[in-house]
Write a protein that holds these residues in place. Structure first.
Motif, PDB file in Angstrom:
ATOM      1  N   LEU A 178     -30.003 -27.067 -51.986  1.00 39.47           N
ATOM      2  CA  LEU A 178     -29.376 -27.644 -52.986  1.00 39.47           C
ATOM      3  C   LEU A 178     -30.587 -27.703 -53.910  1.00 39.47           C
ATOM      4  O   LEU A 178     -30.378 -27.532 -55.104  1.00 39.47           O
ATOM      5  N   SER A 179     -31.911 -28.119 -53.631  1.00 47.37           N
ATOM      6  CA  SER A 179     -32.968 -28.207 -54.471  1.00 47.37           C
ATOM      7  C   SER A 179     -33.169 -26.650 -55.204  1.00 47.37           C
ATOM      8  O   SER A 179     -33.500 -26.663 -56.519  1.00 47.37           O
ATOM      9  N   VAL A 180     -33.195 -25.596 -54.325  1.00 46.54           N
ATOM     10  CA  VAL A 180     -33.389 -24.496 -54.748  1.00 46.54           C
ATOM     11  C   VAL A 180     -32.513 -23.880 -55.720  1.00 46.54           C
ATOM     12  O   VAL A 180     -32.513 -23.392 -56.825  1.00 46.54           O
ATOM     13  N   LEU A 181     -31.153 -24.323 -55.439  1.00 49.78           N
ATOM     14  CA  LEU A 181     -29.923 -23.798 -56.509  1.00 49.78           C
ATOM     15  C   LEU A 181     -30.218 -24.791 -57.499  1.00 49.78           C
ATOM     16  O   LEU A 181     -29.687 -24.150 -58.715  1.00 49.78           O
ATOM     17  N   PHE A 182     -30.457 -25.889 -57.647  1.00 51.46           N
ATOM     18  CA  PHE A 182     -30.619 -26.392 -59.018  1.00 51.46           C
ATOM     19  C   PHE A 182     -31.901 -26.028 -59.988  1.00 51.46           C
ATOM     20  O   PHE A 182     -31.728 -25.671 -60.993  1.00 51.46           O
ATOM     21  N   GLN A 183     -32.937 -25.750 -59.321  1.00 53.17           N
ATOM     22  CA  GLN A 183     -34.141 -24.994 -59.838  1.00 53.17           C
ATOM     23  C   GLN A 183     -33.561 -23.923 -60.391  1.00 53.17           C
ATOM     24  O   GLN A 183     -34.179 -23.577 -61.355  1.00 53.17           O
ATOM     25  N   SER A 184     -33.056 -23.126 -59.686  1.00 50.62           N
ATOM     26  CA  SER A 184     -32.569 -21.575 -60.180  1.00 50.62           C
ATOM     27  C   SER A 184     -31.587 -21.798 -61.287  1.00 50.62           C
ATOM     28  O   SER A 184     -31.750 -21.161 -62.377  1.00 50.62           O
ATOM     29  N   ALA A 185     -30.685 -22.821 -61.217  1.00 50.84           N
ATOM     30  CA  ALA A 185     -29.731 -23.040 -62.347  1.00 50.84           C
ATOM     31  C   ALA A 185     -30.421 -23.421 -63.776  1.00 50.84           C
ATOM     32  O   ALA A 185     -30.237 -22.966 -64.787  1.00 50.84           O
ATOM     33  N   VAL A 186     -31.532 -24.254 -63.354  1.00 49.28           N
ATOM     34  CA  VAL A 186     -32.143 -24.982 -64.518  1.00 49.28           C
ATOM     35  C   VAL A 186     -32.873 -23.758 -65.359  1.00 49.28           C
ATOM     36  O   VAL A 186     -32.952 -23.343 -66.469  1.00 49.28           O
ATOM     37  N   LYS A 187     -33.697 -22.903 -64.416  1.00 52.16           N
ATOM     38  CA  LYS A 187     -34.459 -21.974 -64.973  1.00 52.16           C
ATOM     39  C   LYS A 187     -33.570 -20.691 -65.477  1.00 52.16           C
ATOM     40  O   LYS A 187     -34.010 -20.349 -66.873  1.00 52.16           O
TER      41      LYS A 187
END
Length: 93
Positions: A7-16
């Motif tokens: 979930l953390s990786v998904l959020f980081q990707s979405a924000v980036k």
């Protein structure tokens, strides 16, 4: 159930991705980076390895321009697929 790390990786990707789109639309980010800019962001060893492995392609400027550049989208895609979860600029390592 999704793991917290995923979930953390998904959020980081979405924000980036969202931030990059805003910067590109606002013409704040360049579409191409010079080799020295790529080295500063991702490190010389990684960028050179990606070029050697033909994961990214360098482009030479127009007539009379010998500066090599790399498409930002190609560089980011290769870096994202790399086994490192995040990159720090060389100065921050």
């Amino acid at each position: 159930m999704i793991a917290i790390k995923e979930l953390s990786v998904l959020f980081q990707s979405a924000v980036k991705a969202g931030a990059d789109k805003c910067f590109r639309d606002g013409r704040i980010l360049k579409n191409q980076l010079s080799l020295s800019e790529a080295y500063a962001i991702y490190g010389r060893a990684d960028v050179d390895r990606w070029i050697t492995e033909k994961l990214i392609v360098t482009h030479t400027g127009g007539i009379g321009i010998s500066r090599k550049s790399i498409l930002r989208s190609e560089l980011e895609a290769v870096a994202f697929k790399s086994n490192r979860t995040s990159y720090l600029p060389v100065a921050e390592r």
